[in-house]
Design a protein around this motif. Structure first.
Motif, PDB file in Angstrom:
ATOM      1  N   GLY A  97      46.917 107.476  29.851  1.00 14.08           N
ATOM      2  CA  GLY A  97      46.408 107.178  28.521  1.00 14.08           C
ATOM      3  C   GLY A  97      45.406 106.055  28.548  1.00 14.08           C
ATOM      4  N   THR A 104      54.821 103.175  24.684  1.00 14.90           N
ATOM      5  CA  THR A 104      55.354 104.267  23.871  1.00 14.90           C
ATOM      6  C   THR A 104      54.689 105.581  24.253  1.00 14.90           C
ATOM      7  OG1 THR A 104      53.764 104.236  22.048  1.00 14.90           O
ATOM      8  CG2 THR A 104      55.559 102.620  21.966  1.00 14.90           C
ATOM      9  N   MET A 105      55.346 106.664  23.921  1.00 17.26           N
ATOM     10  CA  MET A 105      54.806 107.981  24.247  1.00 17.26           C
ATOM     11  C   MET A 105      53.461 108.217  23.570  1.00 17.26           C
ATOM     12  SD  MET A 105      58.205 110.383  24.224  1.00 17.26           S
ATOM     13  CE  MET A 105      57.188 111.828  24.498  1.00 17.26           C
ATOM     14  N   ASP A 106      53.292 107.650  22.395  1.00 21.11           N
ATOM     15  CA  ASP A 106      52.038 107.841  21.661  1.00 21.11           C
ATOM     16  C   ASP A 106      50.841 107.199  22.351  1.00 21.11           C
ATOM     17  OD1 ASP A 106      53.510 107.642  18.311  1.00 21.11           O
ATOM     18  OD2 ASP A 106      53.321 109.304  19.732  1.00 21.11           O
ATOM     19  N   ASP A 107      51.095 106.313  23.310  1.00 22.52           N
ATOM     20  CA  ASP A 107      50.012 105.632  24.027  1.00 22.52           C
ATOM     21  C   ASP A 107      49.391 106.509  25.103  1.00 22.52           C
ATOM     22  OD1 ASP A 107      52.036 102.640  23.975  1.00 22.52           O
ATOM     23  OD2 ASP A 107      50.510 103.319  22.536  1.00 22.52           O
ATOM     24  N   TYR A 108      49.969 107.687  25.318  1.00 19.52           N
ATOM     25  CA  TYR A 108      49.529 108.532  26.433  1.00 19.52           C
ATOM     26  C   TYR A 108      49.052 109.888  25.945  1.00 19.52           C
ATOM     27  CZ  TYR A 108      51.576 104.857  29.153  1.00 19.52           C
ATOM     28  OH  TYR A 108      51.848 103.629  29.693  1.00 19.52           O
ATOM     29  N   THR A 109      47.966 110.333  26.546  1.00 19.30           N
ATOM     30  CA  THR A 109      47.345 111.593  26.157  1.00 19.30           C
ATOM     31  C   THR A 109      47.765 112.749  27.056  1.00 19.30           C
ATOM     32  OG1 THR A 109      45.411 110.339  25.399  1.00 19.30           O
ATOM     33  CG2 THR A 109      45.112 112.709  25.758  1.00 19.30           C
ATOM     34  N   TRP A 111      50.258 114.385  30.189  1.00 18.82           N
ATOM     35  CA  TRP A 111      51.607 114.315  30.732  1.00 18.82           C
ATOM     36  C   TRP A 111      51.763 115.275  31.888  1.00 18.82           C
ATOM     37  CZ3 TRP A 111      55.455 111.020  29.048  1.00 18.82           C
ATOM     38  CH2 TRP A 111      55.155 110.271  27.906  1.00 18.82           C
TER      39      TRP A 111
END
Length: 121
Positions: A97, A104-109, A111
């Motif tokens: 990310g 947090t998971m939202d910080d990553y684009t 996976w």
């Protein structure tokens, strides 16, 4: 973009594993890289992250036992896990990310598909 995690397996409590995540089709050195884990029936939780400037952060379960590192020349990020405990059993995911925050998971684009780590008692 592809992230391929590997290195999981079955290990006894107290043992060690090194996870690897190979990244492709992205400018790897410009991304923050993170590791998360998800145990059966539980949420996916932050384990560790390394920024594009090599700053590192760890979730509480990982502090003092796990080490995250990266090799920009090889587009690889590693998670060295020592003193493993049965509660470390989970599927471990790597992520990439470019957010200002990294825990947090939202910080990553992007996976990866995850690699299973099982620690026996």
């Amino acid at each position: 973009v592809q992230l391929q995690a590997s290195g999981g397996g079955l290990v006894q409590a107290g043992g060690s594993l090194r996870l690897s995540c190979a990244a492709s089709k992205l400018t790897f050195s410009a991304y923050n890289m993170g590791w998360f884990r998800q145990a059966p029936g539980k949420e996916r939780n932050f384990v560790a992250a390394i920024t594009w400037t090599d700053g590192t952060w760890y979730g509480n379960p990982a502090k003092g036992r796990f080490t995250i590192s990266r090799d920009n020349a090889k587009n690889l990020v590693y998670l060295q896990m020592n003193s493993l405990k049965p509660e470390d059993t989970a599927v471990y995911y790597c992520a990439a990310g470019s957010a200002f925050t990294i825990t947090t998971m939202d910080d990553y684009t992007y996976w990866g598909q995850g690699t299973q780590v099982t620690v026996s008692s």
